[in-house]
Design a protein around this motif. Structure first.
Motif, mmCIF file in Angstrom:
data_model
loop_
_atom_site.group_PDB
_atom_site.id
_atom_site.type_symbol
_atom_site.label_atom_id
_atom_site.label_comp_id
_atom_site.label_asym_id
_atom_site.label_seq_id
_atom_site.Cartn_x
_atom_site.Cartn_y
_atom_site.Cartn_z
ATOM 1 N N GLN A 96 0.806 -1.224 0.000
ATOM 2 C CA GLN A 96 0.000 0.000 0.000
ATOM 3 C C GLN A 96 0.840 1.274 0.000
ATOM 4 O OE1 GLN A 96 -2.895 -0.316 3.157
ATOM 5 N NE2 GLN A 96 -3.400 -2.377 2.433
ATOM 6 N N VAL A 97 2.081 1.182 0.436
ATOM 7 C CA VAL A 97 2.884 2.414 0.520
ATOM 8 C C VAL A 97 3.961 2.501 -0.558
ATOM 9 C CG1 VAL A 97 2.489 2.652 3.006
ATOM 10 C CG2 VAL A 97 4.540 1.457 2.207
ATOM 11 N N LEU A 98 4.114 1.431 -1.326
ATOM 12 C CA LEU A 98 5.177 1.449 -2.335
ATOM 13 C C LEU A 98 4.755 2.234 -3.574
ATOM 14 C CD1 LEU A 98 6.445 -2.185 -1.937
ATOM 15 C CD2 LEU A 98 7.847 -0.124 -1.739
ATOM 16 N N PRO A 99 5.710 2.922 -4.200
ATOM 17 C CA PRO A 99 5.356 3.721 -5.370
ATOM 18 C C PRO A 99 5.147 2.871 -6.632
ATOM 19 C CG PRO A 99 7.716 3.924 -4.882
ATOM 20 C CD PRO A 99 7.124 3.041 -3.811
ATOM 21 N N LEU A 249 8.527 9.053 2.748
ATOM 22 C CA LEU A 249 8.572 7.633 3.092
ATOM 23 C C LEU A 249 9.712 6.969 2.318
ATOM 24 C CD1 LEU A 249 7.250 5.676 4.950
ATOM 25 C CD2 LEU A 249 5.604 5.122 3.153
ATOM 26 N N PHE A 250 9.810 7.312 1.019
ATOM 27 C CA PHE A 250 10.975 6.925 0.219
ATOM 28 C C PHE A 250 11.505 8.201 -0.445
ATOM 29 C CE2 PHE A 250 8.330 3.140 0.501
ATOM 30 C CZ PHE A 250 9.242 2.275 1.088
ATOM 31 N N ALA A 251 12.825 8.300 -0.520
ATOM 32 C CA ALA A 251 13.415 9.531 -1.063
ATOM 33 C C ALA A 251 12.966 9.775 -2.495
ATOM 34 C CB ALA A 251 14.937 9.452 -0.989
ATOM 35 N N CYS A 252 12.688 8.679 -3.228
ATOM 36 C CA CYS A 252 12.315 8.858 -4.641
ATOM 37 C C CYS A 252 11.021 9.651 -4.778
ATOM 38 C CB CYS A 252 12.224 7.514 -5.359
ATOM 39 S SG CYS A 252 10.977 6.395 -4.727
ATOM 40 N N ARG A 253 10.225 9.707 -3.709
ATOM 41 C CA ARG A 253 8.981 10.474 -3.769
ATOM 42 C C ARG A 253 9.244 11.959 -4.012
ATOM 43 N NH1 ARG A 253 4.493 7.367 -3.471
ATOM 44 N NH2 ARG A 253 4.374 5.889 -1.770
ATOM 45 N N VAL A 257 10.851 10.045 -9.303
ATOM 46 C CA VAL A 257 11.449 8.897 -10.002
ATOM 47 C C VAL A 257 10.842 7.614 -9.454
ATOM 48 C CG1 VAL A 257 13.576 7.545 -10.172
ATOM 49 C CG2 VAL A 257 13.621 10.008 -10.588
ATOM 50 N N ILE A 258 10.346 6.767 -10.355
ATOM 51 C CA ILE A 258 9.844 5.466 -9.907
ATOM 52 C C ILE A 258 10.743 4.393 -10.506
ATOM 53 C CG2 ILE A 258 7.903 3.849 -9.935
ATOM 54 C CD1 ILE A 258 6.067 6.236 -9.871
ATOM 55 N N PRO A 259 11.469 3.685 -9.645
ATOM 56 C CA PRO A 259 12.423 2.702 -10.155
ATOM 57 C C PRO A 259 11.715 1.421 -10.596
ATOM 58 C CG PRO A 259 12.378 2.637 -7.767
ATOM 59 C CD PRO A 259 11.419 3.709 -8.169
ATOM 60 N N ASP A 260 12.469 0.539 -11.225
ATOM 61 C CA ASP A 260 11.937 -0.793 -11.550
ATOM 62 C C ASP A 260 12.073 -1.716 -10.354
ATOM 63 O OD1 ASP A 260 11.389 -0.409 -14.476
ATOM 64 O OD2 ASP A 260 13.499 0.158 -14.381
ATOM 65 N N LEU A 261 13.119 -1.464 -9.561
ATOM 66 C CA LEU A 261 13.348 -2.253 -8.340
ATOM 67 C C LEU A 261 13.742 -1.289 -7.228
ATOM 68 C CD1 LEU A 261 15.576 -4.926 -10.053
ATOM 69 C CD2 LEU A 261 13.367 -5.434 -9.080
ATOM 70 N N LEU A 262 13.170 -1.482 -6.063
ATOM 71 C CA LEU A 262 13.477 -0.621 -4.914
ATOM 72 C C LEU A 262 14.041 -1.497 -3.796
ATOM 73 C CD1 LEU A 262 12.808 2.399 -3.822
ATOM 74 C CD2 LEU A 262 10.989 1.263 -2.606
ATOM 75 N N LEU A 263 15.212 -1.106 -3.279
ATOM 76 C CA LEU A 263 15.837 -1.894 -2.210
ATOM 77 C C LEU A 263 15.554 -1.271 -0.850
ATOM 78 C CD1 LEU A 263 19.414 -2.556 -3.682
ATOM 79 C CD2 LEU A 263 17.236 -3.704 -4.160
#
Ligand SMILES: Cc1ncc(COP(=O)(O)O)c(C=O)c1O
Length: 429
Positions: A96-99, A249-253, A257-263
Motif C-alpha cells: 500500500q505504501v510502495l510507489p 517515506l521513500f526519497a524517490c517520492r 522517479v519510480i524505479p523498476d526495483l526498490l531496495l
C-alpha cells in the motif's frame, strides 16, 4: 552489572566488532527514544541510530508490543516455503505504501542480500551481465553487492569482482549535476558497439556512506529517463534513505522517479534485521523457481516489528517530523560552519553530514575522528561516513525533538572548539 573493560576487549577480539573512535567505547545496557545508556548510568544522545536504523526510536512501545505478541504466538520461525500471517500482513501493508507498479516483493535477511536479489533478478530478466553504478556508491559487503559498490574499502584488492560493473561519476552537492548526468545518460543509452549490454543501473538517491552526498535536482530524473528509454532496469537503493529518513517515506517520492526495483533494509525491520526488494512483476518473476531463497528471509519477528514501525511512522507522521528536523538542523549551519575545521554542512530530512577539512597537516579523516571522539566524550553518538571518513554523520531517530537537535549541535560545536584548540591553538574569537 557494569561490564569491565577486560571483558569488553575479549568480546571485541572474539566477536570482530571494530570501534574506530577509542579503545574504551561505551557499552550500552538500555535504550529509550533518542537515548542509549550504559550500566554505569551515563546517557548518550544517539545521532547514529545504529547506522540509520532506529528511525522510530529505541524501545518504541508499539514495536515492543508487536514483538511480544509475535513471540507469544509461538512462531519465531517458519522458513522460506511457508508464510506466517504476520509476514502476509507486512507484505500487504508494504504494497500500500510502495510507489508505482512495484507489486512484487522478495524478502531478505539484510540490505546486502536485498542488493544480491535485485542484481540476480535483473540478470535473469535481461540476460545481460554488466551493471552501471556510481562513484561513492555503497550497496553492501557481500561479494555481488561489493562488485556494484564503488566504496570497496579494504576489500578493494579482492577483485576481479562479479558481476562486472562500470562506474560513472555521482555528482557532489556543489556540482551542477549536468556533466555527471550527461555521462550517466551516455553510458546507459549510447553504448559503443563493443560495450556489453547492461543488466541494470544501481543508484542511491542520496549517498549516505559517501558522506551524505546529495545530487542536484534533475540528476536522478535524467538517469531514470535514460534507463527507461533504453529498457535497462533501474535499481534504486533506499536501504538507508527509506522509511522517512529524508522526510519522505521513500526519497524517490521527492523527485518523482519510480524505479523498476526498490531496495529496502535497515529501518524497515523496526530495529530487527531484514531487507526487501520491491519490483515490477515481469522483472521479479523472470527467474526460474528456486533461483533465490534463504532460510531466515523476513523473520516473523522482523515482520511484526517492521509492520508496527511502519504504522507508527505513518500515524505519527514522522516524515513531516523529519522535514522539521531538517529545518532545526539548518538553523545550526552558521554556528557549525564558523569553525575553521568545517568544510561543509549538508543534509536532507534527518540525515546530515558535517564535512571536516585537513588542518595543520592533520588529514580530514583524522580531524573528523578527533571531532567525533570529542563529541562522544560529551555524550553524543555520531556516524562515520565520507570516502575518506571525513564526514561526521548526524542521523537521529525521527522522533528527535527541537531541543535534542539543538543539544546535539551544541555538543558538536563544543567538540569542534576542543579539536580546534588542540590543532590550531586558542581560537581568536
Ligand atoms: C545504501 C546502502 N545499501 C546497502 C547497505 C547494506 O546493508 P546491510 O549492512 O544491511 O547489509 C547499506 C548499509 O550501510 C547501505 O547504506
Amino acid at each position: 552489572m557494569p561490564i569491565d573493560s577486560d571483558t569488553f576487549r575479549r568480546a571485541e577480539s572474539v566477536a570482530t566488532k571494530t570501534f574506530s573512535l577509542s579503545a574504551d567505547p561505551p557499552i550500552f545496557s538500555s535504550g529509550s527514544g533518542v537515548r542509549l545508556s550504559t550500566s554505569e548510568g551515563r546517557t548518550y544522545l544517539d545521532f547514529a541510530a545504529g547506522s540509520g536504523v532506529s528511525n522510530v526510536g529505541h524501545g518504541n512501545p508499539a514495536v515492543l508490543a508487536a514483538v511480544q505478541a509475535q513471540l507469544q504466538s509461538g512462531i519465531t520461525h517458519i522458513g522460506p516455503h511457508f508464510h506466517a500471517s504476520v509476514q502476509a500482513r507486512f507484505f500487504e501493508e508494504m504494497l500500500q505504501v510502495l510507489p508505482g507498479d512495484l507489486t512484487r516483493l522478495h524478502p531478505a535477511t539484510n540490505g546486502s542480500e536485498a542488493t544480491e536479489i535485485a542484481l540476480k533478478a535483473c540478470m535473469h530478466y535481461t540476460g545481460a551481465r554488466t551493471f552501471l553504478a556510481f562513484t561513492g556508491g555503497y550497496h553492501g559487503r557481500t561479494l555481488g553487492a561489493l562488485a556494484v559498490s564503488h566504496a570497496k574499502g579494504s576489500n578493494a584488492g579482492l577483485g576481479p569482482f562479479s558481476p562486472a560493473t562500470e562506474f560513472v561519476p555521482y555528482p557532489d552537492s556543489n556540482d551542477d549535476g549536468d556533466s555527471a548526468a550527461a555521462t550517466a545518460v551516455r553510458s546507459i543509452s549510447r553504448r559503443a558497439g563493443d560495450a556489453p549490454p547492461l543488466a541494470g543501473v544501481i543508484v542511491e538517491p542520496i549517498q549516505a556512506t559517501a558522506g551524505v552526498a546529495i545530487p542536484p535536482a534533475g540528476f536522478l530524473e535524467a538517469v531514470a529517463t535514460a534507463a527507461r528509454e533504453s529498457g535497462v532496469p533501474l535499481i534504486l537503493d533506499e536501504i538507508f534513505t527509506g522509511f522517512g529518513r529524508t522526510g519522505h517515506l521513500f526519497a524517490c517520492r521527492s523527485s518523482g522517479v519510480i524505479p523498476d526495483l526498490l531496495l529496502m533494509g535497515k529501518s524497515m525491520g523496526g530495529g530487527f534485521p531484514g531487507g526487501l526488494v520491491a519490483g515490477r512483476e515481469e522483472i521479479m518473476s523472470a527467474w526460474p523457481r528456486g533461483a533465490q531463497s534463504s532460510t531466515f528471509q523476513l523473520h516473523p519477528v522482523t515482520a511484526a516489528a517492521g509492520r508496527a514501525a511502519l504504522r507508527y511512522l505513518i500515524d505519527q507522521d514522522l516524515c513531516a517530523r523529519a522535514r522539521l528536523i531538517e529545518t532545526w538542523f539548518a538553523s545550526h549551519r552558521a554556528a557549525l560552519c564558523a569553525s575553521p575545521l568545517t568544510r561543509e554542512w549538508r543534509g536532507a530530512g534527518a540525515m546530515f553530514g558535517l564535512e571536516l577539512r585537513s588542518v595543520a597537516g592533520v588529514s580530514c579523516g583524522e580531524v573528523a575522528r578527533l571531532t567525533r571522539l570529542a563529541a562522544l566524550h560529551r555524550g553524543l553518538l555520531t556516524w562515520e561516513c565520507g570516502t575518506r571518513s571525513e564526514v561526521m554523520g548526524l542521523m537521529p531517530p525521527l522522533i528527535a525533538s527541537e531541543r535534542e537537535v539543538a543539544d546535539a549541535c551544541g555538543r558538536v560545536r563544543d567538540a569542534l572548539s576542543e579539536v580546534e584548540t588542540r590543532l590550531l591553538g586558542e581560537p581568536a574569537r
